[in-house]
Enzyme design. Structure first.
Site, mmCIF file in Angstrom:
data_model
loop_
_atom_site.group_PDB
_atom_site.id
_atom_site.type_symbol
_atom_site.label_atom_id
_atom_site.label_comp_id
_atom_site.label_asym_id
_atom_site.label_seq_id
_atom_site.Cartn_x
_atom_site.Cartn_y
_atom_site.Cartn_z
ATOM 1 N N LYS A 149 0.876 -1.173 0.000
ATOM 2 C CA LYS A 149 0.000 0.000 0.000
ATOM 3 C C LYS A 149 0.915 1.224 0.000
ATOM 4 C CE LYS A 149 -4.437 1.170 2.032
ATOM 5 N NZ LYS A 149 -5.195 1.327 0.803
HETATM 6 N N1 PLP Z 1 -7.677 -2.597 -3.129
HETATM 7 C C1 PLP Z 1 -7.077 -1.396 -3.128
HETATM 8 C C2 PLP Z 1 -6.315 -0.977 -4.321
HETATM 9 C C3 PLP Z 1 -7.190 -0.564 -2.003
HETATM 10 O O1 PLP Z 1 -6.583 0.627 -1.985
HETATM 11 C C4 PLP Z 1 -7.965 -0.988 -0.907
HETATM 12 C C5 PLP Z 1 -8.142 -0.097 0.246
HETATM 13 O O2 PLP Z 1 -7.494 -0.183 1.219
HETATM 14 C C6 PLP Z 1 -8.562 -2.250 -0.952
HETATM 15 C C7 PLP Z 1 -8.389 -3.026 -2.087
HETATM 16 C C8 PLP Z 1 -9.364 -2.771 0.176
HETATM 17 O O3 PLP Z 1 -8.544 -3.155 1.236
HETATM 18 P P1 PLP Z 1 -9.038 -3.052 2.741
HETATM 19 O O4 PLP Z 1 -10.266 -3.902 2.835
HETATM 20 O O5 PLP Z 1 -7.918 -3.599 3.535
HETATM 21 O O6 PLP Z 1 -9.335 -1.643 3.001
#
Ligand code: PLP
Length: 286
Positions: A149
């Site tokens: 991330k």
């Molecule tokens: N995919 C992306 C590209 C994201 O930025 C996020 C957000 O955090 C998610 C999926 C969903 O992840 P999470 O459920 O951990 O927020």
């Protein structure tokens, strides 16, 4: 609004970094998106662990411990007197020079920003989101891993721009093989004949809401298969929904103008949304 900034809580106007911070110059850094419900932080440990894993994957050492990070997140929430909130920890590489070399950046800068937050899609949870397939590909796993991330979210922003231009609520990425990947900020689930399918996380973020959704579905007796999903599977699905910290669990009822199922949020999606609402409001770190 008070922002955590390297150990202090400062007014947001003072939470500023240098133009030489490589987070600003190069998107060199990592972040998290976390939610608090009723004053309790949902899946705090999972988010802090993912933040540290993201940092490790870019060879950046966060100068505080996981425990200190967790406490700082909780304290930022308390200092701002928020109970339903979005929390955004950011760790940037820090101040260096105009070259790329991160060795010039002596210490990472840590910020934690929080603000009041309700469900992201408002009344769309009732009718479902319109999704748009986009030409932009999610980062390939052999380049900048989509599991990190990182502050480099340009692909996701380009996807959002495409979705906006086409009048969609959310974008759907394909990976470089043409398999369904994820949304611009959420993971995707497809339901066919009572079985639930979701793409493996090699090609997308290891979503914490995704993991929660898998658990909730399995507890309710549904079979959940982590396998590649193609366009055919998407267009012929009975139900589609996305999951994310900001989006929560949200039905998709149209893709590129085509109806998913009968064009209404389906029953398993509905069950999921309800289960998710319950778990977020009854668990979490106070
Ligand atoms: N995919 C992306 C590209 C994201 O930025 C996020 C957000 O955090 C998610 C999926 C969903 O992840 P999470 O459920 O951990 O927020």
């Amino acid at each position: 609004v008070l922002v955590y900034y390297n150990g202090d809580y400062v007014p947001k106007s003072e939470a500023t970094t240098s133009v030489y911070d490589h987070g600003f110059l190069y998107g060199d850094g990592v972040f998290e998106g976390i939610r608090a419900y009723n004053g309790r932080v949902f899946k705090l440990k999972e988010h802090v662990d993912r933040l540290f894993d993201s940092a490790k994957a870019i060879a950046m050492e966060i100068p505080i411990s996981r425990e200190e990070m967790s406490q700082a997140i909780l304290e930022t929430l308390r200092k701002n007197d928020l109970s339903d909130a979005y929390i955004r920890p950011i760790v940037s590489r820090g101040v260096g020079d105009l070259g790329l070399d991160p060795r010039k950046c002596k210490t990472p800068n840590i910020f934690i920003i929080t603000q009041e937050w309700g469900a992201m899609y408002g009344d769309l949870y009732e009718v479902g989101l319109k999704a748009v397939m986009v030409a932009t590909r999610r980062n390939a796993p052999d380049a900048l891993s989509p599991n990190i991330k990182s502050l480099n979210y340009l692909n996701n922003i380009l996807a959002k721009i495409e979705a906006n231009a086409k009048g969609g609520d959310e974008a759907i990425f394909l990976d470089s093989n043409g398999y369904i990947c994820e949304g611009s900020g959420d993971n995707i689930f497809i339901i066919k004949n009572g079985k639930v399918y979701t793409p493996p996380t090699i090609s997308n973020l290891k979503g914490i809401t995704r993991a929660t959704a898998i658990e909730l579905l399995m507890e309710r007796g549904y079979e959940v298969l982590e396998e590649n999903v193609g366009l055919f599977d998407l267009f012929t699905a009975d139900e589609v929904f996305v999951t994310g910290t900001a989006a929560e669990a949200a039905p998709i009822t149209k893709v590129d103008g085509r109806l998913i199922g009968d064009g209404k949020p389906g029953p398993i999606t509905g069950e999921m949304v309800k289960a998710f609402e319950e778990i977020t409001t009854t668990t979490g770190t106070p």
